[in-house]
Scaffold this motif. Structure first.
Motif, PDB file in Angstrom:
ATOM      1  N   ARG A 299      -6.682  13.092  -3.007  1.00  0.00           N
ATOM      2  CA  ARG A 299      -7.312  11.814  -3.360  1.00  0.00           C
ATOM      3  C   ARG A 299      -6.300  10.877  -4.007  1.00  0.00           C
ATOM      4  NH1 ARG A 299     -11.844  14.974  -4.884  1.00  0.00           N
ATOM      5  NH2 ARG A 299     -11.103  15.033  -7.053  1.00  0.00           N
TER       6      ARG A 299
ATOM      7  N   TYR B 190       0.826  -1.221   0.000  1.00  0.00           N
ATOM      8  CA  TYR B 190       0.000   0.000   0.000  1.00  0.00           C
ATOM      9  C   TYR B 190       0.860   1.271   0.000  1.00  0.00           C
ATOM     10  CZ  TYR B 190      -3.921  -3.028   1.132  1.00  0.00           C
ATOM     11  OH  TYR B 190      -4.898  -4.004   1.095  1.00  0.00           O
ATOM     12  N   GLU B 191       2.103   1.165  -0.420  1.00  0.00           N
ATOM     13  CA  GLU B 191       3.002   2.318  -0.438  1.00  0.00           C
ATOM     14  C   GLU B 191       3.635   2.477  -1.819  1.00  0.00           C
ATOM     15  OE1 GLU B 191       4.308   2.205   4.307  1.00  0.00           O
ATOM     16  OE2 GLU B 191       5.745   1.551   2.790  1.00  0.00           O
TER      17      GLU B 191
ATOM     18  N   ARG C  18       2.281  10.321   5.668  1.00  0.00           N
ATOM     19  CA  ARG C  18       1.716  11.067   4.532  1.00  0.00           C
ATOM     20  C   ARG C  18       2.020  12.558   4.609  1.00  0.00           C
ATOM     21  NH1 ARG C  18      -4.209   8.543   3.412  1.00  0.00           N
ATOM     22  NH2 ARG C  18      -4.737   9.927   5.155  1.00  0.00           N
TER      23      ARG C  18
ATOM     24  N   TYR D 212      -4.017   9.589  -1.233  1.00  0.00           N
ATOM     25  CA  TYR D 212      -4.672   8.656  -0.323  1.00  0.00           C
ATOM     26  C   TYR D 212      -4.939   7.304  -0.982  1.00  0.00           C
ATOM     27  CZ  TYR D 212      -5.387  12.292   3.213  1.00  0.00           C
ATOM     28  OH  TYR D 212      -5.205  13.257   4.169  1.00  0.00           O
ATOM     29  N   ARG D 213      -5.123   7.305  -2.304  1.00  0.00           N
ATOM     30  CA  ARG D 213      -5.279   6.023  -3.005  1.00  0.00           C
ATOM     31  C   ARG D 213      -3.942   5.279  -3.055  1.00  0.00           C
ATOM     32  NH1 ARG D 213      -8.758   8.927  -6.633  1.00  0.00           N
ATOM     33  NH2 ARG D 213      -6.968   9.271  -8.028  1.00  0.00           N
TER      34      ARG D 213
ATOM     35  N   ASN E 244       1.086   5.146   8.758  1.00  0.00           N
ATOM     36  CA  ASN E 244      -0.013   6.108   8.872  1.00  0.00           C
ATOM     37  C   ASN E 244       0.447   7.507   9.261  1.00  0.00           C
ATOM     38  OD1 ASN E 244      -2.083   4.318   8.165  1.00  0.00           O
ATOM     39  ND2 ASN E 244      -2.218   3.526  10.262  1.00  0.00           N
TER      40      ASN E 244
ATOM     41  N   TRP F 173      -1.312   5.812  -0.944  1.00  0.00           N
ATOM     42  CA  TRP F 173      -0.772   5.609   0.415  1.00  0.00           C
ATOM     43  C   TRP F 173      -1.948   5.750   1.398  1.00  0.00           C
ATOM     44  CZ3 TRP F 173       4.849   5.630   1.310  1.00  0.00           C
ATOM     45  CH2 TRP F 173       5.198   5.433   2.663  1.00  0.00           C
ATOM     46  N   PRO F 174      -2.835   4.763   1.452  1.00  0.00           N
ATOM     47  CA  PRO F 174      -4.044   4.903   2.278  1.00  0.00           C
ATOM     48  C   PRO F 174      -3.756   4.721   3.763  1.00  0.00           C
ATOM     49  CG  PRO F 174      -3.962   2.731   1.304  1.00  0.00           C
ATOM     50  CD  PRO F 174      -2.791   3.488   0.737  1.00  0.00           C
ATOM     51  N   LEU F 175      -4.619   5.281   4.599  1.00  0.00           N
ATOM     52  CA  LEU F 175      -4.575   4.949   6.022  1.00  0.00           C
ATOM     53  C   LEU F 175      -5.018   3.506   6.198  1.00  0.00           C
ATOM     54  CD1 LEU F 175      -6.081   8.088   7.812  1.00  0.00           C
ATOM     55  CD2 LEU F 175      -3.688   7.400   7.672  1.00  0.00           C
ATOM     56  N   LEU F 176      -4.317   2.767   7.057  1.00  0.00           N
ATOM     57  CA  LEU F 176      -4.596   1.345   7.229  1.00  0.00           C
ATOM     58  C   LEU F 176      -4.834   1.014   8.695  1.00  0.00           C
ATOM     59  CD1 LEU F 176      -1.798  -0.121   4.908  1.00  0.00           C
ATOM     60  CD2 LEU F 176      -4.227   0.142   4.352  1.00  0.00           C
TER      61      LEU F 176
END
Length: 720
Positions: free
Chosen positions: A397, A319-320, A360, A400-401, A357, A403-406
Motif C-alpha cells: 500500500r 507520481y514517482e 514497480r 502504490y501510494r 507502470n 508510485w501508483p499505476l497511471l
C-alpha cells in the motif's frame, strides 16, 4: 488477381489500328518470343512454389527457433506466390538495350529466371535496372534505347520508345512523340491509385533510390508525383537497405487521412511489399478515432508545441516520489527497519526509460536486496524476501501510494482540469495560457490532445504489463516443473540409466522442451514502434507536437518526408531545415520535384493565381501536358445535370464534388471536403462555392488543393 498464366497466348500485343506500324515484326518479334518464355516461367514458378508451400505446411512445425524459421519461410514463400499470381505478362515493365550490347534486357516488377537459369526479368529495384528509370538524353547511362510498355487487361495497347544514340533507332524503336507516356498521364482514374511503376521518371527515380541515413525531404507541388515517390521509395528501401530488409527493421508509412490510405492501399502489395504498417496520425492513438477539432485556434497553437508535450515527463515524475517516512517491515524471519533513504535508493534503481507502470516490480526487487543486506542471514535470499514483500499489504500500500499505476487519459485530463498541476509541470506558461488550456470536460479529446496522450502512454507503459509478466513467469515455472516430472519418469524407465536418455536432465535441453507459444501472452501494438524508417506524406501539415509522436517511434531519425509548404493549411513560412531541426532532426537532405505530371495546363493556369495571391513564392510546378478542356464555370443548380452528362459520356473514370457536404456520393462520384481531398486525384473535379472555403492562407490553400485534384476537367460552380 490471376491464378494462372496463359502460355498459349499467340501475342502479348493488342495495338489499335492507328498504331499498326508498331506491330511490325521487326519491332515486336523479339518481345513476343521473350514474353512466351516469361509466361512459361511464371506458370512453372507458381506450380513449384505452390508445391513447396503445401509440403512445408504439412510438415511437422517443430519448436522454438525451428518453428519460427519455418513460419518465416512459409510467410516469405506465400508472399512471393501472391506476387507472382498478381500479374501475368504485365509483370514486365519494359526493356533496355545498351550501346555495346544488342540483346535487350527486360525489366520487371520482380526478378524471374527460366528453368536453365537464364535471367528473363531484372527486378526494378536492382542496381542493374536503374538506367531503365534514370537514363536521360543528357546522361544516357550507357543505353542505346529504352522501351516502356503500356498494359491494359493483360495486353500491350501501346509502347513508348526512346533512343539515346545515333544508331539506337535501328531495329529497336518506333518513335511517335512519346505517345504511350503522355497518354498514360491522362488515363482514367479509379478508386485506387493506378499503377505507374513503368512510367517513373528520372527525377523521381533519383529520390526513390537515395539512401536512408537521416531525413530526406521531398518538396514538390501538386501532381509532381510525391506520393508515387514515397510509396516506391518505401519498397526500394525494403529491398536495398540491409537495416530494413527481410526479418530486420520495420517501416511505418503515415498518410494524411483514411481516404488517402484506401486510395494507395494496393500500391505496396503490387510492388511485392506487404509488411509495411500504414496509418494516419490519428491511428497512432486509440482516442484518435473520435477526437474532434480544437475549437479555439489559440488553444490549438499552444498544444502544437513540442515543448509543452515534454511537460508529460514532469506530470509523471510527480507520481514517482519515494515515501518521506520510514517503516518497519515484518517478514517471516524478523522485523526490519526500512528508512526513507532506503526508499529513495530503491526508487533511484529504476533505469531511465523504464515505463512508469512497469517499474514497480524493479522497486520491490531492490527493496528485497536492501532488506537482505540488513537481515544478514545467508539462508534468506533476496528472492525469498521478494516473495515475502509481495504479500506484505502495508508495504505494498505504501509503494502504490508513492508510485501508483497511471492511465494516460487521467494524466492528460488532469493537465486540462487542474491549473496548479499544469503550472507545476509547465512553469514557463503564462497564467493566461494556463487558463485557456483548462476545460470543463477534461477528457473531451481533440486532435490537438493526441500527441499528449501518445507521449503519456509511451512514458507510462501498460498498467497490466507487470501482472502479465508475473503470470508468464509463473506459467514458465509450472511448465518447467511439469517437464521435469515427465523427464524423471522417462529416466526411471530407462533400463541402464545411461546414454541419450540421461541427457534429458540437462537444463538447456529441459528449457528447450518448454512450449512457450502455449503460454499466456498479449498481442503487440504494431504501431508503437520502434521503426527503422518512417515515411510521412503531406508532412507540411504536422505540428511540432505531432512530429514528437513520430520521433518517439524512430530512434534512428531515418525518415522520408514528403510535402509542399504551399499546401500547408495553416501556413509554413520557415524553411524545411529550420522546422525539422527545431523538432529534433539532425541529418537533413533536401530534394525537390518541379514537373507536374498530373494536372493539365488549363487547370494549373487557373490554380496558380489562387495560391500566389497569399504565397507569392509558392513552389508551383510546371505542367507538361494539356487536356484540351478549359476550366468551366456554372451555377450550383446545374450540378446534377453536369454529373449526369459526364457519366453518360465517360464509361470509366472518377469524379469528385468538393465543398458540398449535402451531396450524396455514388460509386463513381465522391463527395469530399477540401482537406480530405488532399493527396487524391480524379478525372473530373467540381468545386462548389470555393470562396466559402475561407479567407487568408487556409482558404486559399483549400481552393488550390481542391482545384489541382483534377487530371482532366475542372468545373467551378457558384450559388449566385
Amino acid at each position: 488477381m490471376r491464378d494462372d498464366v496463359n502460355t498459349q497466348a499467340t501475342t502479348a500485343f493488342d495495338l489499335p489500328d492507328h498504331l499498326s506500324h508498331k506491330a511490325a515484326p521487326n519491332q515486336i518479334a523479339n518481345d513476343e518470343r521473350h514474353f512466351a518464355a516469361i509466361a512459361e516461367s511464371l506458370a512453372q514458378s507458381i506450380t513449384d512454389l505452390s508445391d513447396r508451400l503445401d509440403a512445408m505446411r504439412q510438415a511437422p512445425g517443430g519448436k522454438g527457433r525451428a518453428a519460427l524459421d519455418r513460419d518465416l519461410e512459409i510467410h516469405r514463400l506465400a508472399a512471393r506466390l501472391r506476387a507472382l499470381r498478381r500479374f501475368g505478362l504485365d509483370v514486365c515493365l519494359g526493356r533496355i538495350v545498351s550501346a555495346d550490347d544488342a540483346e535487350p534486357v527486360y525489366i520487371g516488377r520482380l526478378g524471374l529466371t527460366d528453368s536453365e537459369g537464364r535471367r528473363l526479368l531484372i527486378e526494378w529495384r536492382s542496381p542493374a535496372a536503374e538506367p531503365f528509370f534514370a537514363a536521360t538524353h543528357a546522361n544516357p547511362m550507357g543505353l542505346a534505347s529504352r522501351r516502356r510498355y503500356r498494359w491494359s487487361d493483360g495486353k500491350i495497347n501501346d509502347y513508348w520508345d526512346e533512343v539515346f544514340t545515333a544508331d539506337g533507332l535501328d531495329g529497336h524503336a518506333a518513335l511517335d512523340d512519346q505517345s504511350a507516356f503522355i497518354a498514360s498521364l491522362g488515363a482514367h482514374r479509379s478508386a485506387r491509385m493506378r499503377d505507374v511503376l513503368g512510367t517513373i521518371q528520372a527525377d523521381q527515380d533519383a529520390i526513390i533510390r537515395a539512401g536512408s541515413a537521416g531525413a530526406l525531404v521531398v518538396e514538390g507541388g501538386p501532381g509532381t508525383g510525391k506520393t508515387v515517390v514515397a510509396l516506391h521509395r518505401t519498397a526500394h528501401l525494403l529491398y536495398s537497405d540491409p537495416r530494413l530488409g527481410h526479418r530486420r527493421g520495420r517501416v511505418l508509412f503515415v498518410g494524411p487521412h483514411q481516404p488517402y490510405l484506401a486510395y494507395v492501399a494496393d500500391v505496396l502489395p503490387s510492388l511485392g511489399e506487404e509488411g509495411v504498417q500504414t496509418c494516419t496520425l490519428r491511428g497512432l492513438v486509440p482516442e484518435g478515432a473520435t477526437a474532434g477539432i480544437e475549437a479555439d485556434p489559440e488553444v490549438a497553437r499552444l498544444k502544437s508545441s513540442a515543448t509543452l508535450v515534454r511537460a508529460i515527463e514532469a506530470a509523471v515524475r510527480f507520481y514517482e516520489q519515494p515515501p518521506a517516512q520510514g517503516m518497519t517491515v515484518t517478514t517471516p524471519w524478523c522485523d526490519i527497519w526500512l528508512s526513507a533513504d532506503d526508499w529513495a535508493e530503491a526508487f533511484e534503481a529504476v533505469e531511465p526509460g523504464t515505463p512508469h507502470n512497469e517499474a514497480r516490480d524493479k522497486i520491490v526487487e531492490e527493496l528485497a536486496a536492501i532488506l537482505a543486506d540488513k537481515h544478514g542471514d545467508d539462508d534468506v535470499s533476496p528472492g525469498m524476501l521478494w516473495k515475502s514483500l509481495r504479500g506484505n499489504p502495508e508495504l505494498i500500500r505504501t509503494l502504490y501510494r508513492a508510485w501508483p499505476l497511471l492511465e494516460a487519459t487521467d494524466v492528460v485530463g488532469d493537465l486540462w482540469s487542474v491549473p496548479a498541476y499544469l503550472r507545476m509541470c509547465a512553469p514557463w506558461l503564462e497564467l493566461d495560457a494556463v487558463r485557456k488550456l483548462q476545460r470543463a470536460n477534461a477528457q473531451a479529446w481533440t486532435v490537438s490532445d493526441l500527441p499528449f496522450l501518445d507521449a503519456a502512454r509511451q512514458r507510462l507503459g501498460d498498467p497490466e504489463a507487470s501482472r502479465r509478466q508475473r503470470r508468464y513467469k509463473a506459467s514458465v515455472a509450472a511448465e518447467r516443473e511439469r517437464m521435469a516430472t515427465v523427464i524423471d519418469s522417462v529416466v526411471e524407465a530407462d533400463d541402464d540409466g545411461e546414454g541419450a536418455v540421461t541427457m534429458l536432465r540437462g537444463e538447456d535441453l529441459q528449457d528447450s522442451l518448454v512450449d512457450e507459444s502455449a503460454l499466456p501472452g498479449t498481442d503487440p501494438d504494431l504501431l508503437a514502434g520502434p521503426f527503422a524508417h518512417i515515411v510521412v506524406d503531406e508532412a507540411q501539415e504536422l505540428t511540432d507536437a505531432e512530429w514528437h509522436m513520430l520521433l518517439l517511434r524512430c530512434p534512428s531519425r531515418s525518415f522520408t518526408i514528403v510535402g509542399d509548404r504551399a499546401q500547408a493549411r495553416h501556413g509554413f513560412r520557415e524553411p524545411w531545415r529550420e522546422r525539422l531541426e527545431r523538432v529534433g532532426f539532425d541529418r537533413i537532405t533536401l530534394t525537390s520535384l518541379s514537373i507536374n505530371y498530373r494536372t493539365p495546363e488549363e487547370v494549373m493556369a487557373a490554380a496558380e493565381p489562387v495560391i500566389r495571391g497569399v504565397l507569392p513564392d509558392a513552389n508551383v510546378p510546371t505542367s507538361i501536358r494539356s487536356a484540351g478542356v478549359p476550366v468551366a464555370h456554372g451555377c450550383v443548380k446545374d450540378l446534377p445535370a453536369l454529373l449526369d452528362t459526364w457519366l453518360a459520356e465517360n464509361a470509366e473514370g472518377t469524379a469528385c464534388v468538393i465543398g458540398d457536404p449535402a451531396f450524396r456520393a455514388t460509386p463513381r462520384v465522391r463527395s469530399l471536403s477540401p482537406d480530405l481531398a488532399k493527396g487524391l486525384e480524379f478525372d473530373l473535379v467540381v468545386l462548389v462555392d470555393p470562396e466559402a472555403f475561407g479567407e487568408g492562407v487556409e482558404g486559399a490553400v483549400d481552393r488550390y488543393v481542391a482545384m489541382t485534384r483534377a487530371t482532366g476537367q475542372l468545373v467551378i460552380l457558384t450559388s449566385s
